[in-house]
Scaffold this active site. Structure first.
Site, PDB file in Angstrom:
ATOM      1  N   ALA A   1      35.116  47.203  38.670  1.00  0.00           N
ATOM      2  CA  ALA A   1      35.695  46.232  38.152  1.00  0.00           C
ATOM      3  C   ALA A   1      36.836  46.187  37.821  1.00  0.00           C
ATOM      4  CB  ALA A   1      34.896  46.457  36.350  1.00  0.00           C
TER       5      ALA A   1
ATOM      6  N   GLY B   1      31.962  49.677  39.671  1.00  0.00           N
ATOM      7  CA  GLY B   1      31.189  48.571  39.816  1.00  0.00           C
ATOM      8  C   GLY B   1      31.068  48.348  41.469  1.00  0.00           C
TER       9      GLY B   1
ATOM     10  N   GLU C   1      28.072  50.139  42.163  1.00  0.00           N
ATOM     11  CA  GLU C   1      27.003  49.412  40.993  1.00  0.00           C
ATOM     12  C   GLU C   1      26.760  48.294  42.407  1.00  0.00           C
ATOM     13  OE1 GLU C   1      29.056  49.804  37.495  1.00  0.00           O
ATOM     14  OE2 GLU C   1      26.899  49.278  36.426  1.00  0.00           O
TER      15      GLU C   1
ATOM     16  N   GLU D   1      33.405  55.385  36.246  1.00  0.00           N
ATOM     17  CA  GLU D   1      33.759  54.469  34.104  1.00  0.00           C
ATOM     18  C   GLU D   1      34.575  55.875  33.025  1.00  0.00           C
ATOM     19  OE1 GLU D   1      30.991  54.183  36.477  1.00  0.00           O
ATOM     20  OE2 GLU D   1      30.998  51.948  36.997  1.00  0.00           O
TER      21      GLU D   1
HETATM   22  C1  LIG Z   1      32.723  43.169  23.015  1.00  0.00           C
HETATM   23  C2  LIG Z   1      31.621  43.120  23.838  1.00  0.00           C
HETATM   24  C3  LIG Z   1      31.791  43.117  25.068  1.00  0.00           C
HETATM   25  C4  LIG Z   1      30.834  44.105  25.501  1.00  0.00           C
HETATM   26  C5  LIG Z   1      31.098  44.083  27.009  1.00  0.00           C
HETATM   27  C6  LIG Z   1      31.964  44.024  28.085  1.00  0.00           C
HETATM   28  C7  LIG Z   1      31.266  44.513  30.132  1.00  0.00           C
HETATM   29  C8  LIG Z   1      32.471  43.489  30.600  1.00  0.00           C
HETATM   30  C9  LIG Z   1      31.915  43.559  31.961  1.00  0.00           C
HETATM   31  C10 LIG Z   1      31.759  45.501  32.608  1.00  0.00           C
HETATM   32  C11 LIG Z   1      31.198  45.310  33.464  1.00  0.00           C
HETATM   33  C12 LIG Z   1      30.835  46.948  33.912  1.00  0.00           C
HETATM   34  C13 LIG Z   1      31.463  47.254  35.609  1.00  0.00           C
HETATM   35  C14 LIG Z   1      31.546  48.687  35.829  1.00  0.00           C
HETATM   36  O1  LIG Z   1      30.507  49.800  35.326  1.00  0.00           O
HETATM   37  C15 LIG Z   1      32.993  49.393  35.021  1.00  0.00           C
HETATM   38  C16 LIG Z   1      34.335  49.759  36.184  1.00  0.00           C
HETATM   39  O2  LIG Z   1      33.968  49.442  37.085  1.00  0.00           O
HETATM   40  S1  LIG Z   1      35.534  50.635  35.615  1.00  0.00           S
HETATM   41  C17 LIG Z   1      36.195  50.307  37.208  1.00  0.00           C
HETATM   42  C18 LIG Z   1      35.954  51.981  38.114  1.00  0.00           C
HETATM   43  N1  LIG Z   1      37.143  52.182  39.095  1.00  0.00           N
HETATM   44  C19 LIG Z   1      37.457  53.185  39.413  1.00  0.00           C
HETATM   45  O3  LIG Z   1      37.440  54.284  38.075  1.00  0.00           O
HETATM   46  C20 LIG Z   1      38.316  53.537  40.046  1.00  0.00           C
HETATM   47  C21 LIG Z   1      39.741  53.393  39.254  1.00  0.00           C
HETATM   48  N2  LIG Z   1      41.095  53.621  41.415  1.00  0.00           N
HETATM   49  C22 LIG Z   1      40.814  54.751  41.264  1.00  0.00           C
HETATM   50  O4  LIG Z   1      40.550  55.285  41.093  1.00  0.00           O
HETATM   51  C23 LIG Z   1      41.633  54.337  42.392  1.00  0.00           C
HETATM   52  O5  LIG Z   1      42.751  53.584  42.322  1.00  0.00           O
HETATM   53  C24 LIG Z   1      41.125  53.973  44.510  1.00  0.00           C
HETATM   54  C25 LIG Z   1      39.988  53.272  44.073  1.00  0.00           C
HETATM   55  C26 LIG Z   1      40.135  55.587  44.239  1.00  0.00           C
HETATM   56  C27 LIG Z   1      42.094  54.375  44.478  1.00  0.00           C
HETATM   57  O6  LIG Z   1      42.842  54.890  44.481  1.00  0.00           O
HETATM   58  P1  LIG Z   1      44.728  55.530  45.518  1.00  0.00           P
HETATM   59  O7  LIG Z   1      44.575  54.756  47.134  1.00  0.00           O
HETATM   60  O8  LIG Z   1      45.308  56.503  45.046  1.00  0.00           O
HETATM   61  O9  LIG Z   1      45.311  54.041  44.478  1.00  0.00           O
HETATM   62  P2  LIG Z   1      45.844  53.871  43.463  1.00  0.00           P
HETATM   63  O10 LIG Z   1      45.041  54.664  42.629  1.00  0.00           O
HETATM   64  O11 LIG Z   1      47.490  54.360  43.227  1.00  0.00           O
HETATM   65  O12 LIG Z   1      45.488  52.551  42.523  1.00  0.00           O
HETATM   66  C28 LIG Z   1      46.656  51.349  43.546  1.00  0.00           C
HETATM   67  C29 LIG Z   1      46.950  49.935  42.487  1.00  0.00           C
HETATM   68  O13 LIG Z   1      45.172  49.961  42.516  1.00  0.00           O
HETATM   69  C30 LIG Z   1      44.723  49.800  41.030  1.00  0.00           C
HETATM   70  N3  LIG Z   1      43.528  49.646  40.494  1.00  0.00           N
HETATM   71  C31 LIG Z   1      42.728  50.829  40.639  1.00  0.00           C
HETATM   72  N4  LIG Z   1      41.884  50.942  40.882  1.00  0.00           N
HETATM   73  C32 LIG Z   1      41.809  49.645  39.803  1.00  0.00           C
HETATM   74  C33 LIG Z   1      41.012  48.426  39.051  1.00  0.00           C
HETATM   75  N5  LIG Z   1      38.845  49.345  38.959  1.00  0.00           N
HETATM   76  N6  LIG Z   1      40.908  47.898  38.584  1.00  0.00           N
HETATM   77  C34 LIG Z   1      42.577  47.515  38.167  1.00  0.00           C
HETATM   78  N7  LIG Z   1      43.223  48.130  38.983  1.00  0.00           N
HETATM   79  C35 LIG Z   1      43.319  49.261  39.569  1.00  0.00           C
HETATM   80  C36 LIG Z   1      46.081  51.234  40.459  1.00  0.00           C
HETATM   81  O14 LIG Z   1      46.763  50.722  39.293  1.00  0.00           O
HETATM   82  C37 LIG Z   1      47.169  51.051  40.717  1.00  0.00           C
HETATM   83  O15 LIG Z   1      48.023  50.272  41.025  1.00  0.00           O
HETATM   84  P3  LIG Z   1      49.614  50.681  39.695  1.00  0.00           P
HETATM   85  O16 LIG Z   1      49.321  50.939  38.613  1.00  0.00           O
HETATM   86  O17 LIG Z   1      49.942  51.495  40.158  1.00  0.00           O
HETATM   87  O18 LIG Z   1      50.190  49.156  39.545  1.00  0.00           O
END
Ligand SMILES: CCCCCCCCCCCCC[C@H](O)CC(=O)SCCNC(=O)CCNC(=O)[C@H](O)C(C)(C)COP(=O)(O)OP(=O)(O)OC[C@H]1O[C@@H](n2cnc3c(N)ncnc32)[C@H](O)[C@@H]1OP(=O)(O)O
Length: 719
Positions: free
Chosen positions: A61, A100, A103, A123
Site C-alpha cells: 500500500a 499489500g 496480499e 505491515e
Molecule cells: C479510521 C479507520 C481506518 C480504517 C483502516 C483503513 C485501511 C486502509 C487500507 C489499508 C489496506 C492495507 C494494505 C496493506 O496490508 C498495508 C500495506 O501494504 S503497508 C505497506 C507495506 N510495505 C512495506 O512495508 C514495504 C516498504 N518498502 C520497502 O521495504 C522498500 O522500500 C522496498 C520496497 C524493499 C524497496 O527498497 P529500496 O529499493 O531500497 O528503495 P527505498 O526503500 O529507498 O524506497 C524508494 C522510495 O520509495 C518509497 N516507498 C517505498 N515503499 C513505499 C510504500 N509502500 N509506499 C510509499 N512509498 C514507498 C520510499 O519512501 C523511497 O522514497 P523516499 O522516502 O526516499 O522519497
C-alpha cells in the site's frame, strides 16, 4: 497506474506502473480495477498475468496515503474480484512483494517468483497488520505457525523459502514475466476451484488455545510495548477459529485500531526518516546530491581492540580488501583469532563462505601506504590518536581518506594533525561494529563534501544506516546521552533505586534500563572519561560541595562504585549483582541499597518517594532538551537525524519514533512546561534549562515534527 496489454495472443498482462516501488496508490488501484475489468471482458484473453514495472512487483500500500483522506477503490474488494475471476490470474513476482503487494499476489490463483525476489507481510514494522486479507489467506495457505512467524515479525523470505513454505508455485532464474506468461498459458481453462485461498479451510492446530497463548506470551515479551504484533496474533487467531468472512471483519476491526494509533505514526515516521537521513546536507550547503563519493576498494583499520575488530569484519563482509594493523603483539595475536572466528560465525549464519582472504594483518603501520581509506580505532586517547594521524598523513598515498572511530573527541583537532584536513572525517561505529546498524559520519569545518559523501557511501555498502552530523563533544548520540545518564544518577541520590529507574525505562520500551545498560557497557568507560575531564575526586567527601563540580551539580555515585572495583557485568558487580563475572542476569544487590542509604546520610539527603512519571520525564526530557540544543547548534540537520541515531544506536523504542518525534507527540508546550518545572526545582542542573529553540518553536505554535527543519531555518533567518 496499471497498464493492460495482450501478449502471446491469449494472456492479459497487467503491469503496475507506479515508480519507484509500484506502491498501491489510489491511481494504481484504480488502474488495476480497470485493467482487470478489461482482461475479464476480453474474450480473447484466457488467462492473466499481473507484474510490476522496473523489476519490482509491488512495495505494498502507498504509505504516504495513510496520513491523508484515502480515496480510490479499496484494496480488499479489488483483491476479492481478482480471486473470484473465472480466468486464471498469475502473479509474476520480481524484486519485492511486500505488504499489500504480497496480499495482491495471494489473491491471484498462482504465483511465479524470480529466484532473487523477496516476499513478506511487512505491515507490523509500520505499526499495522496485513489488512487486505493477508492475515486470513496466509494461514490458510501455509498453516498457522508459519503464518504467525511471518506476520508478527514482518520478516522477508527468499523465493526459495517461499517455495518451500508453499507461498509460491514456481521459482525461476529466467525472465519472470515470460515464465509467468508460459505458466498462464499452461493453466488456461483449468478449474480454479482449488486455487482460491479464501475458500480453503484454515489448518486448525490441535490445541488452538494453548498455541495462541504461548505465541502471545512470546510476542508480548519481544514487542516491548508495541501493539501491532499483538493485533497480528489476534487476527491470525481469527483465521484459525472463524469462517473467512468473519475473520476478515476481525482483520478490519483490528486494523482500524492500529491505523490511527500513535505507534503506527511513529513507525511510519521512522520508515521515512531512515530514508531521509541519506539525503544529508552540511551547514556549508554541501549536499548528498551534489557531492560525488570516491569508490573505496581497499581500506585499513588501525587498532584491533573490540571496535577495530568489528570494523575490520564489517569492511571485509562488504567485499573490501582490508589491512588490519595492530602494533601490540598480544592484542595482534588475539585479534587475528577473534576476527576469523567472527567472520566464520557470520558466514555460517548467512550460509556463505567466510571472507577470510579479504583481510591481511600487519604489526607495522607502514602497511597502510596504498589503501584508499583508513579507519583509526585505537584507544580513546587524544595524544595517541594525534600521533596516529600524524603518521598516517605521511605514510598514506595522496588522497587517502583518514577517518577516526572516536566516540567523542574533536575530529577537527585530529584533522589539524594532517597535511590534508579536508580528507578527515569521523566514522563513529557502535559496538559490536559488525552487528550494530548505526554509523555517525562526523564532519568537521574542514571536511570536504567528497570525504563525507565517501564515508556515507561506504557506510551504506557496509549495511549501515549512516547519519551525517557536525563535530562537537560526543557528536549527537553521546552528547544527548550525558544528561540522560546524569539524571539517572541524580534520581538515585534523591531516593530512587536502579530497579525503579530501569523499570520505568523498560516499560517505556527500552530493551535495558540505564543502569543495566551501564553495567553491560562497563562503568569504567565513563569513569575514565570523567577523570580525563577533571571531574573525579577520589573518596566519599561530605557536604554539598562534594556534589558540585565545575560549578554544576555532579553525582560521584558512579565514581564511588568504580573505586570499589564494581565495573558492571564484567566484574560481577555494578548497579546490580551478577552470579559471576560475565553473567548477564541482573539481580537485586542489598549492598548497593545500603551503599545508597549511607551515601544519602553522609550528604544529608532525605530520600523521597518518586514515581515512574518523574523518572521518565527527567531522564527523557533532559535528553530531548539536549536534542533541541543540537538542532539549534546545527550539529544535526533535522529531527530525523537525531531520531534515527537513537532508534538504531541507543535502542530507543522504534514504536515511539525517536526522542524528537516523541517530544512532538507529547506536545512541545508540555515538554517545555515540565522542563521549566524541573529547572526551577533543580536550578543547579543546567541540562534542565529549556533550550531557546524549544521555547521559540512553542512560541511559533509547536509545528509538527516534519515542519521543524523549515521552522528552524525561518527562526534562524529572523535572528
Ligand atoms: C479510521 C479507520 C481506518 C480504517 C483502516 C483503513 C485501511 C486502509 C487500507 C489499508 C489496506 C492495507 C494494505 C496493506 O496490508 C498495508 C500495506 O501494504 S503497508 C505497506 C507495506 N510495505 C512495506 O512495508 C514495504 C516498504 N518498502 C520497502 O521495504 C522498500 O522500500 C522496498 C520496497 C524493499 C524497496 O527498497 P529500496 O529499493 O531500497 O528503495 P527505498 O526503500 O529507498 O524506497 C524508494 C522510495 O520509495 C518509497 N516507498 C517505498 N515503499 C513505499 C510504500 N509502500 N509506499 C510509499 N512509498 C514507498 C520510499 O519512501 C523511497 O522514497 P523516499 O522516502 O526516499 O522519497
Amino acid at each position: 497506474m496499471a497498464q493492460f496489454t495482450r501478449v502471446s495472443r491469449s494472456v492479459g498482462l497487467i503491469t503496475l506502473q507506479n515508480p519507484p516501488v509500484n506502491a498501491l496508490s489510489a491511481v494504481t488501484r484504480q488502474g488495476i480495477v480497470d485493467a482487470v475489468k478489461s482482461a475479464l471482458g476480453d474474450p480473447k484473453v484466457k488467462s492473466v498475468v499481473i507484474c510490476g514495472q522496473n523489476g519490482i512487483f509491488c512495495g505494498g500500500a502507498d504509505i504516504k496515503e495513510f496520513g491523508t483522506n484515502i480515496t480510490g477503490p479499496p484494496l480488499v474488494p479489488m483483491i476479492h474480484a481478482i480471486e473470484a475471476s473465472n480466468k486464471p490470474v498469475v502473479a509474476a513476482i520480481e524484486g519485492s512483494a511486500f505488504g499489500g503487494g504480497l496480499e495482491l499476489a495471494l489473491g491471484c490463483h498462482y504465483r511465479v517468483a524470480h529466484s532473487k525476489a523477496k516476499l513478506g507481510l511487512t505491515e507490523v514494522t509500520l505499526g499495522l497488520l496485513p489488512a487486505a486479507g493477508g492475515t486470513q489467506r496466509l494461514p490458510r495457505l501455509i498453516g498457522v505457525p508459519a503464518a504467525l512467524n511471518l506476520i508478527t515479525t514482518g520478516r522477508h523470505v527468499t523465493a526459495a523459502e517461499a517455495l518451500q513454505l508453499g507461498i509460491v508455485d514456481q521459482v525461476t532464474d529466467h525472465n519472470t514475466v515470460d515464465e509467468a506468461v508460459k505458466f498462464a498459458l499452461s493453466v488456461a481453462g483449468k478449474s480454479l476451484d482449488a486455487r482460491r485461498i479464501s475458500t480453503y479451510p484454515c489448518p486448525r492446530p490441535s490445541d488452538v488455545d494453548a498455541l495462541f497463548e504461548e505465541v502471545m506470551q512470546k510476542v508480548r515479551q519481544s514487542a516491548r510495548g508495541a501493539i501491532a504484533p499483538i493485533a497480528c496474533v489476534q487476527a491470525v487467531r481469527a483465521a484459525a477459529t472463524l469462517p473467512y468472512s468473519q475473520g476478515m471483519e476481525r482483520e478490519q476491526e483490528l486494523m482500524a485500531t492500529l491505523f490511527t494509533s500513535g505507534q503506527a505514526r511513529a513507525l511510519q515516521y521512522c520508515f521515512f526518516a531512515q530514508r531521509a537521513v541519506g539525503r544529508w546536507s552540511m551547514p556549508s550547503g554541501a549536499r548528498w546530491d551534489t557531492s560525488k563519493p570516491r569508490s573505496i576498494r581497499k581500506a585499513a583499520v588501525i587498532g584491533l581492540g573490540t571496535m577495530g575488530r568489528g570494523i575490520a569484519v564489517a569492511l571485509a563482509q562488504a567485499g573490501l580488501s582490508v589491512v588490519a594493523v595492530e602494533t601490540q603483539e598480544k592484542q595482534f595475536t588475539e585479534a587475528k583469532k577473534m576476527v576469523s572466528g567472527m567472520m566464520e560465525r557470520g558466514a555460517k549464519r548467512r550460509g556463505t563462505a567466510p571472507p577470510l582472504d579479504k583481510i591481511t594483518y600487519s604489526q607495522n603501520i607502514q602497511a597502510v601506504a596504498d589503501v584508499d581509506l583508513v579507519i583509526e580505532a585505537v584507544f580513546e586517547d587524544m595524544a595517541l590518536k594525534e600521533k596516529v594521524f600524524q603518521q598516517l598523513s605521511t605514510i598514506c598515498k595522496q588522497g587517502t581518506f583518514l577517518c577516526t572511530n572516536t566516540s567523542a573527541l574533536d575530529v577537527d583537532h585530529l584533522a589539524s594533525q594532517t597535511r590534508n584536513p579536508e580528507l578527515v572525517v569521523g566514522m563513529h561505529f557502535f559496538a559490536p561494529a559488525h552487528v550494530m546498524k548505526l554509523l555517525e559520519v562526523v564532519y568537521g569545518p574542514r571536511s570536504s563534501p567528497q570525504a563525507v559523501a565517501t564515508a556515507m557511501q561506504l557506510g551504506k555498502k557496509m549495511g549501515k544506516v549512516s547519519v551525517a552530523v557536525g563535530n562537537c563533544r560526543g557528536f549527537v548520540g553521546n552528547r544527548m546521552l550525558k544528561p540522560y545518564l546524569e539524571q539517572a544518577l541524580f534520581l538515585l541520590e534523591e531516593g530512587a533505586t536502579p530497579e525503579l529507574v530501569d523499570g520505568a525505562l523498560e516499560e517505556f520500551g527500552f530493551a535495558l534500563g540505564v543502569f543495566k545498560m551501564s553495567d553491560l557497557s562497563g562503568l569504567d568507560v565513563g569513569w575514565k572519561i570523567r577523570k580525563g575531564d577533571g571531574l573525579v575526586e577520589p573518596g566519599l567527601a561530605s557536604g554539598p560541595s562534594a556534589r558540585i563540580r565545575q560549578g554544576r551539580r555532579y553525582s560521584p555515585l558512579g565514581d564511588l562504585l568504580c573505586e570499589q572495583g564494581r565495573f558492571g557485568q564484567k566484574t560481577g558487580q555494578g548497579w546490580y549483582r551478577y552470579d559471576k563475572p560475565g553473567s548477564r542476569v541482573a539481580r537485586y544487590d542489598p549492598w548497593l541499597h545500603s551503599f545508597l542509604e549511607e551515601y544519602r546520610t553522609q550528604h544529608g539527603i532525605v530520600a523521597r518517594r518518586m514515581d515512574q512519571q518523574e523518572v521518565l520525564e527527567r531522564c527523557l526530557y533532559a535528553l530531548i532538551n539536549e536534542g533541541f540544543r543540537i538542532l539549534e547548534d546545527g550539529i544535526a540537520a533535522g529531527p530525523e537525524d537525531i531520531d534515527i541515531i537513537y532508534v538504531f544506536g541507543y535502542s530507543w523504542p522504534r514504536h515511539r519514533g525517536g526522542p524528537m518525534f516523541y517530544a512532538s507527540m507529547v506536545g512541545l508546550a508540555k515538554v517545555l512546561k515540565r522542563l521549566e518545572h524541573y529547572h526551577q526545582a533543580h536550578p543547579d542542573i543546567p541540562y534542565m534549562q529549556p533550550c531557546n529553540l524549544l521555547r521559540r518553536l512553542v512560541a511559533s505554535g509547536s509545528p509538527p515534527v516534519h515542519k521543524w527543519k523549515e521552522a528552524i531555518k525561518k527562526l534562524r533567518s529572523q535572528l
